[in-house]
Write a protein that holds these residues in place. Structure first.
Motif, PDB file in Angstrom:
ATOM      1  N   ARG A 130     158.854  47.117  86.328  1.00 35.64           N
ATOM      2  CA  ARG A 130     157.648  46.504  85.768  1.00 35.64           C
ATOM      3  C   ARG A 130     157.986  45.804  84.455  1.00 35.64           C
ATOM      4  N   HIS A 131     157.373  44.634  84.272  1.00 37.64           N
ATOM      5  CA  HIS A 131     157.681  43.822  83.101  1.00 37.64           C
ATOM      6  C   HIS A 131     156.793  44.137  81.911  1.00 37.64           C
ATOM      7  N   LEU A 132     155.611  44.684  82.150  1.00 39.43           N
ATOM      8  CA  LEU A 132     154.676  44.952  81.052  1.00 39.43           C
ATOM      9  C   LEU A 132     153.816  46.150  81.427  1.00 39.43           C
ATOM     10  N   VAL A 133     153.769  47.145  80.534  1.00 43.35           N
ATOM     11  CA  VAL A 133     152.962  48.337  80.783  1.00 43.35           C
ATOM     12  C   VAL A 133     152.068  48.591  79.575  1.00 43.35           C
ATOM     13  N   HIS A 134     151.075  49.432  79.778  1.00 42.54           N
ATOM     14  CA  HIS A 134     150.057  49.706  78.773  1.00 42.54           C
ATOM     15  C   HIS A 134     150.262  51.123  78.233  1.00 42.54           C
ATOM     16  N   VAL A 135     150.313  51.252  76.909  1.00 47.09           N
ATOM     17  CA  VAL A 135     150.510  52.552  76.272  1.00 47.09           C
ATOM     18  C   VAL A 135     149.552  52.675  75.085  1.00 47.09           C
ATOM     19  N   SER A 136     148.570  53.554  75.196  1.00 49.89           N
ATOM     20  CA  SER A 136     147.668  53.863  74.071  1.00 49.89           C
ATOM     21  C   SER A 136     147.013  52.622  73.459  1.00 49.89           C
ATOM     22  N   GLY A 137     146.633  51.663  74.297  1.00 49.70           N
ATOM     23  CA  GLY A 137     145.970  50.454  73.800  1.00 49.70           C
ATOM     24  C   GLY A 137     146.925  49.331  73.453  1.00 49.70           C
ATOM     25  N   PHE A 138     148.244  49.530  73.653  1.00 48.86           N
ATOM     26  CA  PHE A 138     149.236  48.515  73.300  1.00 48.86           C
ATOM     27  C   PHE A 138     149.995  48.072  74.553  1.00 48.86           C
ATOM     28  N   TRP A 139     150.568  46.867  74.483  1.00 50.43           N
ATOM     29  CA  TRP A 139     151.391  46.341  75.576  1.00 50.43           C
ATOM     30  C   TRP A 139     152.865  46.510  75.229  1.00 50.43           C
ATOM     31  N   VAL A 140     153.639  47.010  76.194  1.00 51.10           N
ATOM     32  CA  VAL A 140     155.079  47.201  76.035  1.00 51.10           C
ATOM     33  C   VAL A 140     155.794  46.362  77.085  1.00 51.10           C
ATOM     34  N   ALA A 141     156.708  45.506  76.628  1.00 51.76           N
ATOM     35  CA  ALA A 141     157.394  44.547  77.500  1.00 51.76           C
ATOM     36  C   ALA A 141     158.827  44.987  77.785  1.00 51.76           C
ATOM     37  N   SER A 142     159.291  44.634  78.975  1.00 55.48           N
ATOM     38  CA  SER A 142     160.685  44.873  79.337  1.00 55.48           C
ATOM     39  C   SER A 142     161.587  43.872  78.625  1.00 55.48           C
ATOM     40  N   GLN A 143     162.887  44.166  78.621  1.00 48.12           N
ATOM     41  CA  GLN A 143     163.851  43.235  78.038  1.00 48.12           C
ATOM     42  C   GLN A 143     163.818  41.900  78.770  1.00 48.12           C
ATOM     43  N   GLU A 144     163.637  41.954  80.093  1.00 53.05           N
ATOM     44  CA  GLU A 144     163.604  40.723  80.889  1.00 53.05           C
ATOM     45  C   GLU A 144     162.433  39.836  80.503  1.00 53.05           C
ATOM     46  N   LEU A 145     161.264  40.440  80.284  1.00 49.53           N
ATOM     47  CA  LEU A 145     160.105  39.650  79.885  1.00 49.53           C
ATOM     48  C   LEU A 145     160.304  39.086  78.476  1.00 49.53           C
ATOM     49  N   VAL A 146     160.844  39.876  77.584  1.00 48.98           N
ATOM     50  CA  VAL A 146     161.109  39.402  76.220  1.00 48.98           C
ATOM     51  C   VAL A 146     162.057  38.208  76.244  1.00 48.98           C
ATOM     52  N   ASN A 147     163.100  38.288  77.061  1.00 50.49           N
ATOM     53  CA  ASN A 147     164.052  37.171  77.175  1.00 50.49           C
ATOM     54  C   ASN A 147     163.355  35.908  77.664  1.00 50.49           C
ATOM     55  N   LEU A 148     162.463  36.065  78.639  1.00 54.49           N
ATOM     56  CA  LEU A 148     161.740  34.923  79.184  1.00 54.49           C
ATOM     57  C   LEU A 148     160.807  34.325  78.136  1.00 54.49           C
ATOM     58  N   MET A 149     160.103  35.174  77.380  1.00 55.31           N
ATOM     59  CA  MET A 149     159.188  34.689  76.348  1.00 55.31           C
ATOM     60  C   MET A 149     159.944  33.927  75.268  1.00 55.31           C
ATOM     61  N   LYS A 150     161.122  34.415  74.900  1.00 53.09           N
ATOM     62  CA  LYS A 150     161.923  33.715  73.894  1.00 53.09           C
ATOM     63  C   LYS A 150     162.445  32.387  74.439  1.00 53.09           C
ATOM     64  N   LYS A 151     162.892  32.396  75.680  1.00 53.47           N
ATOM     65  CA  LYS A 151     163.413  31.175  76.287  1.00 53.47           C
ATOM     66  C   LYS A 151     162.352  30.088  76.346  1.00 53.47           C
ATOM     67  N   GLU A 152     161.119  30.465  76.668  1.00 55.28           N
ATOM     68  CA  GLU A 152     160.026  29.495  76.808  1.00 55.28           C
ATOM     69  C   GLU A 152     159.273  29.277  75.507  1.00 55.28           C
ATOM     70  N   LYS A 153     159.780  29.872  74.424  1.00 54.36           N
ATOM     71  CA  LYS A 153     159.214  29.669  73.082  1.00 54.36           C
ATOM     72  C   LYS A 153     157.741  30.082  72.990  1.00 54.36           C
ATOM     73  N   ILE A 154     157.433  31.238  73.580  1.00 58.98           N
ATOM     74  CA  ILE A 154     156.112  31.841  73.397  1.00 58.98           C
ATOM     75  C   ILE A 154     156.019  32.316  71.950  1.00 58.98           C
TER      76      ILE A 154
END
Length: 299
Positions: A144-168
């Motif tokens: 899973r690329h994104l999960v919910h913990v206590s009201g917060f979103w936690v991203a996988s390394q793969e999703l973080v890499n994609l967000m950085k690549k696409e300049k989110i």
């Protein structure tokens, strides 16, 4: 957007026709096909639109008739917000309500430090402040690329890499602390929005369950909030892709601010096959790993 209300309760075979007649009498036209037989008892779950003709007050009166005339006391309720195609296409922002039609998207906190203070003395809602990185068992993230913990979103390394690549833009990352088996652990990061949205525009739908006690005076507990509504002039000035809501939401125990994402972020998720295109909970595409984005409406 339209608001739909689903009911669910059991009926006896002997009074099924009477139940249908009560609904029809209040201008809510249902039929026998919405009753699913299970031995002597049958489940009944009609879904109908709340509008100018079928008001929430009328639905409340309907429940009273079912109770006094037919002895039906336990009525389940669930609200759906059904958006038009144009509302999806025009929305600049989206609220992410789910990253999978599955309980596995919610991970248990394993020891994060929070300070806790009362938010409402009347209903007992609490307000927290995070004092340490989130502590979770990252082996549960699996693919899973994104999960919910206590009201917060936690991203996988793969999703973080994609967000950085696409300049989110518009967020910071805080690496979570792993607590669990060493084998199968993952790098994972809390997404922390660095921008807060302007206050929502007026006109937001506010609902409550007629079968439960009246909402608290704090305006949160017991209230089902409709989709966010923003002024076009406000959102047109925003830059970036990740935002924190101005107003509070709650999970029944704690208050928190929702994270909202840009249209570009949603399109990125779909284009990279992380989720299929899903438009609402009743979309036939909504599977165990699909992401559910609700559009922010413009005023």
């Amino acid at each position: 957007m339209k608001v739909e209300l689903e009911n669910l309760f059991s009926v006896d075979e002997s009074n099924q026709e009477e139940v249908i007649n009560v609904y029809n009498r209040y201008g809510i036209f249902v039929n026998a096909s919405e009753i699913k037989r299970r031995n002597v008892k049958a489940s009944f779950n009609p879904v109908f639109t709340l509008d100018g003709d079928v008001t929430y007050e009328k639905v409340t009166a309907l429940y009273k008739s079912l109770q006094y005339e037919l002895g039906i006391h336990s009525i389940g309720e669930r609200f759906y917000f059904d958006f038009s195609d144009s509302e999806y296409e025009q929305a600049p922002l989206f609220t992410l309500n789910s990253t999978g039609n599955s309980p596995h998207m919610f991970l248990e906190d394993k020891g994060t430090m929070f300070s806790v203070n009362p938010y409402c003395e009347c209903c007992g809602l609490m307000k927290t402040k995070q004092l340490s990185p989130l502590v979770i068992d990252t082996t549960q993230m699996k693919d899973r690329h994104l999960v919910h913990v206590s009201g917060f979103w936690v991203a996988s390394q793969e999703l973080v890499n994609l967000m950085k690549k696409e300049k989110i833009k518009g967020y910071q990352l805080l690496e979570v602390i792993h607590c669990g088996p060493k084998q199968g652990q993952h790098k994972a990061y809390q997404i922390i929005p660095t921008q807060r949205l302007p206050k929502r525009s007026s006109g937001r739908v506010r609902l409550h369950f007629a079968t439960e006690q009246a909402p608290c005076s704090c305006g949160l507990n017991g209230v089902i909030q409709g989709p966010d509504i923003c002024k076009l002039s406000d959102v047109s000035r925003l830059k970036g892709d990740v935002f924190l809501a101005a107003e509070w939401s709650h999970d029944g125990q704690y208050v928190y601010r929702k994270t909202l994402f840009s249209k570009r972020f949603r399109e990125l998720i779909i284009a990279n096959n992380i989720s299929r295109e899903v438009r609402g909970e009743k979309d036939c595409n909504f599977g165990p790993k699909d992401w559910l984005f609700d559009p922010v409406l413009l005023k």
